[in-house]
Design an enzyme around this catalytic site. Structure first.
Site, PDB file in Angstrom:
ATOM      1  N   HIS A 122       1.467  -1.075 -11.893  1.00  0.00           N
ATOM      2  CA  HIS A 122       1.893  -2.178 -11.278  1.00  0.00           C
ATOM      3  C   HIS A 122       1.894  -1.764  -9.658  1.00  0.00           C
ATOM      4  O   HIS A 122       3.006  -1.696  -9.100  1.00  0.00           O
ATOM      5  CB  HIS A 122       3.286  -2.559 -11.581  1.00  0.00           C
ATOM      6  CG  HIS A 122       3.743  -3.740 -11.227  1.00  0.00           C
ATOM      7  ND1 HIS A 122       3.153  -4.668 -10.293  1.00  0.00           N
ATOM      8  CD2 HIS A 122       5.100  -4.193 -11.463  1.00  0.00           C
ATOM      9  CE1 HIS A 122       4.053  -5.524  -9.850  1.00  0.00           C
ATOM     10  NE2 HIS A 122       5.382  -5.481 -10.458  1.00  0.00           N
TER      11      HIS A 122
ATOM     12  N   CYS B   8       6.507  -9.064  -6.001  1.00  0.00           N
ATOM     13  CA  CYS B   8       5.488  -8.715  -7.039  1.00  0.00           C
ATOM     14  C   CYS B   8       4.582 -10.105  -7.038  1.00  0.00           C
ATOM     15  O   CYS B   8       3.523  -9.848  -7.841  1.00  0.00           O
ATOM     16  CB  CYS B   8       6.162  -8.579  -8.466  1.00  0.00           C
ATOM     17  SG  CYS B   8       7.255  -6.944  -8.447  1.00  0.00           S
TER      18      CYS B   8
END
Length: 375
Positions: free
Chosen positions: A327, A90
């Site tokens: 995301h 991430c």
């Protein structure tokens, strides 16, 4: 004295929920139009087309084959422009920006394109001994390796973050993102991909959050307080400070990558922010704008609590964050930097204003960068 790298252009695609508007576009089809737009913007800001030394893109779950190089070719940058793909999960998009900044800090005076891209919709299915799996292990055997929702739920329990507080945080993210979209604050940073011109993921009004069921028994997490798996790309162009001329930009003052307990990976952004600010010789009270990737409301709140930041203050994700927009794993750190560019440069923040971009990372890590407005 090393030269700071300065971001002089920043763009992103709309963010699309997996299997929706951007589902037909692979990683190079998402990244290429953003790279072209950033080069166009940078050429206008600098007065000439930059000499690009490299394209560095973060990516987590893509097809392999060095998507950064494939995207550079698809963008028409020329066969002499290389590419490098970074996987820090991430934090990949922000790690790519930091890698590009490090090359400039080391003395390379050429421009670099950096950012991230993720197409969750087209990511290949992986198997291990014939058994499908969603991701590779983040830790070796014998270490905790929780799924991210379970990890966020554990963090909520450890830090005493209630379900109502999570609902309110997610609702606030959506409310801010809807207001930003209505005011046109996303317009200048967006690059259309085919017919997709806007983020598709903004949810309904706040009262619906409290009615959503938990993700699993005894959990305080819901679909509303968890970000959506998404497709998207973001990119920036960096040059040495001495080469920016009069172009306004974000000088990268410092950066940090840290490790933390892999059982509670969601907290990683907090020590990363602290380390990056310490390296820059700054305190949180001096920061005008923060973009911290909101993977889960519980995770986001835990980070803010550890840092001592007000969850409803105007400095953090002022136009909403990943809870509202989505995301796209490998791109989200770069999207955070694009958002800082819009808030501070397109928003006409005065020279010297400080911003922070940060993300927590699966496996127990955190990443952060500190930037300063130069004009």
């Amino acid at each position: 004295m090393p030269d700071h790298a300065v971001v002089v252009a920043a763009r992103r695609t709309p963010i699309g929920t997996r299997s929706r508007g951007l589902a037909a576009h692979g990683v190079e089809q998402l990244a290429a139009p953003v790279l072209r737009a950033v080069v166009h913007d940078a050429s206008a800001a600098l007065g000439s087309e930059p000499d690009i030394a490299d394209v560095v893109l973060g990516n987590c779950m893509g097809p392999g084959g060095n998507p950064a190089r494939v995207a550079a070719l698809a963008a028409g940058l020329g066969v002499d422009v290389p590419g490098e793909t970074v996987d820090r999960q991430c934090g990949s998009g922000l790690a790519a920006v930091i890698d590009a900044a490090r090359a400039i800090e080391a003395g390379d005076d050429r421009a670099r394109l950096a950012g991230g891209v993720e197409s969750a919709s087209t990511a290949p299915r992986r198997t291990l001994d014939g058994v499908p799996y969603d991701r590779a292990p983040f830790t070796p055997e014998g270490w905790p390796d929780p799924d991210m929702p379970r990890a966020a739920d554990a963090l909520a329990a450890a830090d005493g973050i209630s379900r109502p507080r999570q609902d309110a945080h997610a609702a606030r993210s959506h409310r801010r993102a809807r207001a930003a979209r209505a005011a046109g604050r996303f317009d200048a940073e967006l690059v259309a991909v085919g017919a997709v011109t806007a983020d598709d993921s903004l949810r309904a009004s706040a009262p619906s959050f409290g009615r959503l069921p938990p993700l699993f028994p005894d959990s305080t997490l819901t679909a509303g307080t968890s970000t959506r798996i998404s497709d998207g790309a973001g990119a920036l162009l960096l040059v040495p400070q001495r080469a920016r001329g009069g172009a306004p930009g974000l000088a990268i003052r410092s950066h940090a990558v840290v490790g933390c307990d892999p059982a509670l990976p969601g907290i990683g952004a907090a020590p990363a922010v602290e380390a990056a600010l310490a390296s820059a010789g700054l305190g949180l009270e001096e920061v005008a704008a923060l973009e911290i990737v909101e993977a889960f409301a519980a995770q986001s709140l835990a980070v803010l609590d550890r840092l001592g930041l007000a969850e409803d203050g105007p400095r953090v994700c002022a136009d909403g964050g990943a809870l509202a927009l989505g995301h796209p794993w490998g791109a989200s750190g770069a999207v955070a930097m694009v958002r800082l560019f819009s808030r501070l440069i397109r928003g006409y923040a005065p020279a010297g204003s400080v911003g922070v971009a940060a993300a927590s990372i699966g496996g127990g890590m955190g990443i952060a960068a500190v930037v300063e407005v130069v004009r």
